[in-house]
Design a protein around this motif. Structure first.
Motif, mmCIF file in Angstrom:
data_model
loop_
_atom_site.group_PDB
_atom_site.id
_atom_site.type_symbol
_atom_site.label_atom_id
_atom_site.label_comp_id
_atom_site.label_asym_id
_atom_site.label_seq_id
_atom_site.Cartn_x
_atom_site.Cartn_y
_atom_site.Cartn_z
ATOM 1 N N GLY A 60 23.098 61.064 24.412
ATOM 2 C CA GLY A 60 24.078 60.235 24.671
ATOM 3 C C GLY A 60 24.043 59.192 23.584
ATOM 4 O O GLY A 60 24.045 59.568 22.384
ATOM 5 N N VAL A 61 24.556 57.871 23.864
ATOM 6 C CA VAL A 61 24.912 57.084 22.833
ATOM 7 C C VAL A 61 23.670 56.061 22.451
ATOM 8 O O VAL A 61 23.964 55.435 21.419
ATOM 9 C CB VAL A 61 26.098 55.956 23.113
ATOM 10 N N MET A 62 22.641 55.972 23.099
ATOM 11 C CA MET A 62 21.487 55.440 22.702
ATOM 12 C C MET A 62 20.068 55.983 22.201
ATOM 13 O O MET A 62 19.906 56.955 23.036
ATOM 14 C CB MET A 62 21.136 54.762 23.826
ATOM 15 N N PRO A 63 19.681 55.923 21.159
ATOM 16 C CA PRO A 63 18.797 56.735 20.605
ATOM 17 C C PRO A 63 17.383 56.623 21.386
ATOM 18 O O PRO A 63 16.961 57.746 21.546
ATOM 19 C CB PRO A 63 18.413 56.080 19.239
ATOM 20 N N GLY A 65 19.987 61.805 17.504
ATOM 21 C CA GLY A 65 19.677 60.384 17.959
ATOM 22 C C GLY A 65 20.790 59.797 18.519
ATOM 23 O O GLY A 65 20.334 59.078 19.384
ATOM 24 N N ALA A 66 22.002 60.016 18.408
ATOM 25 C CA ALA A 66 23.227 59.354 19.096
ATOM 26 C C ALA A 66 24.654 60.307 19.137
ATOM 27 O O ALA A 66 24.767 60.552 17.717
ATOM 28 C CB ALA A 66 23.402 58.105 18.651
ATOM 29 N N VAL A 67 25.154 60.694 20.292
ATOM 30 C CA VAL A 67 26.109 61.205 20.026
ATOM 31 C C VAL A 67 27.371 60.163 20.360
ATOM 32 O O VAL A 67 27.382 59.766 21.624
ATOM 33 C CB VAL A 67 26.588 62.366 21.000
ATOM 34 N N GLN A 68 27.972 59.505 19.335
ATOM 35 C CA GLN A 68 28.689 58.151 19.858
ATOM 36 C C GLN A 68 29.971 58.352 18.755
ATOM 37 O O GLN A 68 29.847 58.291 17.615
ATOM 38 C CB GLN A 68 27.991 57.140 19.347
ATOM 39 N N LYS A 69 31.316 58.524 19.228
ATOM 40 C CA LYS A 69 32.464 58.694 18.446
ATOM 41 C C LYS A 69 33.056 57.322 18.245
ATOM 42 O O LYS A 69 33.850 57.162 17.285
ATOM 43 C CB LYS A 69 33.549 59.661 19.212
ATOM 44 N N ASP A 70 32.527 56.163 19.126
ATOM 45 C CA ASP A 70 32.986 54.897 18.495
ATOM 46 C C ASP A 70 32.564 54.552 17.231
ATOM 47 O O ASP A 70 31.176 54.240 17.328
ATOM 48 C CB ASP A 70 32.792 53.936 19.852
ATOM 49 N N ARG A 71 32.947 54.153 16.292
ATOM 50 C CA ARG A 71 32.482 53.648 15.168
ATOM 51 C C ARG A 71 31.808 52.509 15.163
ATOM 52 O O ARG A 71 30.451 52.451 14.779
ATOM 53 C CB ARG A 71 33.401 53.677 13.867
ATOM 54 N N VAL A 101 29.422 67.553 28.503
ATOM 55 C CA VAL A 101 30.189 66.436 28.508
ATOM 56 C C VAL A 101 29.136 65.383 28.065
ATOM 57 O O VAL A 101 28.415 64.954 28.909
ATOM 58 C CB VAL A 101 30.932 66.151 29.694
ATOM 59 N N HIS A 102 29.433 64.497 26.970
ATOM 60 C CA HIS A 102 28.402 63.453 26.633
ATOM 61 C C HIS A 102 28.793 62.092 26.972
ATOM 62 O O HIS A 102 30.205 62.191 27.683
ATOM 63 C CB HIS A 102 28.582 63.552 25.014
ATOM 64 N N GLU A 103 28.009 61.288 27.004
ATOM 65 C CA GLU A 103 28.213 59.813 27.628
ATOM 66 C C GLU A 103 29.540 59.236 26.980
ATOM 67 O O GLU A 103 30.319 58.364 27.425
ATOM 68 C CB GLU A 103 26.959 59.074 27.206
ATOM 69 N N ASP A 104 29.925 59.513 25.571
ATOM 70 C CA ASP A 104 30.980 59.059 24.872
ATOM 71 C C ASP A 104 32.495 59.647 25.258
ATOM 72 O O ASP A 104 33.401 59.528 24.842
ATOM 73 C CB ASP A 104 30.795 59.119 23.435
ATOM 74 N N GLY A 105 32.340 60.724 26.263
ATOM 75 C CA GLY A 105 33.592 61.817 26.496
ATOM 76 C C GLY A 105 33.761 62.633 25.640
ATOM 77 O O GLY A 105 34.727 63.748 25.969
#
Length: 291
Positions: free
Chosen positions: A14-17, A46-52, A214-218
């Motif tokens: 998800g988005v939080m390590p 550590g994080a899958v986060q597509k928002d920069r 499907v990840h937390e960031d979509g």
């Protein structure tokens, strides 16, 4: 060369390590309990986060990164080689490195590798990625020695660049790696054939832990973590995209056997590329020189 028991950990980061570290630790412990001496986690552990902005907000330097700290402690506790497929590391000026790291059984950092090839693509259905807008590409290919084997480090999109894996094999790598967060679209089309091709071309084992689901960031990733032998056979696979662990025992002498049967690493020749037909040169049947 003997046997090496290896594992690939499939995650859905998800988005939080902090939450991802807990998931990583549980899966790595499972792998070690099943006898793995070497354990690999996926790209972006550590994080899958597509928002920069969201990604930059959780970045740390290598010295302060919580994923790498947890990995060092876990490797030491379990007495294993722990390969963090990658995690985002702060490198200054609001840029990051997509960095993989291998820790030894004493918890020491043995090698780190920054992903060289940036996933800058425009796929069907409007799916578009520009890794170069966030990540600074690496400039050094990396190998590291384990118990009786040499490991070559790659990350995800690197798998599409055969020359990188050829250079790692020529540098002595018996095991090649491409921990990944492959999109579902590209994974369904190319994941298996790319992993098997790199194994066959280089007569090497290939281990690729993957993100899945499907990840937390979509984002949606393909999963299907793989371990492939030097003849191109899949010897372990995570079926589908659920988190889990796959384990295989690698008979390291299979590398020498495969390269002996098809010695393409030795048979490669240098050449040049020219455009169009060139006039023939040589001698005619009468001995007359033609140009």
């Amino acid at each position: 060369m003997g046997e090496l028991v290896v594992a690939a950990v499939q995650m859905r980061s998800g988005v939080m390590p902090e939450a991802n570290i807990q998931s990583m630790e549980a899966l790595v412990r499972e792998a070690a309990a099943r006898g793995a001496r070497y354990v690999q986690t996926p790209e972006m552990t550590g994080a899958v986060q597509k928002d920069r902005k969201g990604l930059l907000s959780v970045l740390r330097t290598q010295e302060d990164d919580p994923v790498l700290k947890a990995a060092a402690s876990l490797a030491s506790e379990l007495g294993i080689y722990l390969h963090i497929g990658s995690t985002a590391i702060e490198v200054g000026q609001e840029m990051t490195a997509n960095r993989g790291a291998v820790f030894g059984p004493d918890g020491a950092l043995l090698a780190s590798y920054d992903k060289i090839h940036m996933f800058d693509v425009d796929l069907d259905n409007g799916e578009s990625w520009r890794e170069s807008a966030v990540y600074r590409p690496g400039e050094v290919a990396r190998t590291v020695d384990l118990d009786g084997a040499r490991l070559g480090m790659g990350i995800c999109y690197d798998i599409r660049f055969p020359h990188l894996f050829r250079d790692l094999a020529l540098a002595g790598a018996d095991i090649l790696t491409a921990p990944a967060a492959f999109t579902r679209q590209t994974g369904e089309a190319h994941w298996h054939v790319l992993q098997r091709a790199r194994a066959i071309e280089n007569g090497a084992f290939v281990i690729s832990a993957a993100q899945g689901g499907v990840h937390e960031d979509g984002r949606e990733t393909y999963g299907h973590s793989l371990i492939v032998d030097p003849w191109g056979r899949v010897i372990a696979e995570a079926r589908g995209d659920e988190p889990g662990v796959i384990v295989a025992s690698l008979a390291l002498n299979e590398v020498k056997a495969a390269r002996g049967k098809v010695p393409n690493l030795k048979n490669a020749r240098s050449y040049r590329v020219e455009n169009g037909m060139q006039p023939a040169s040589g001698k005619t049947e009468t001995g007359e020189r033609v140009a």
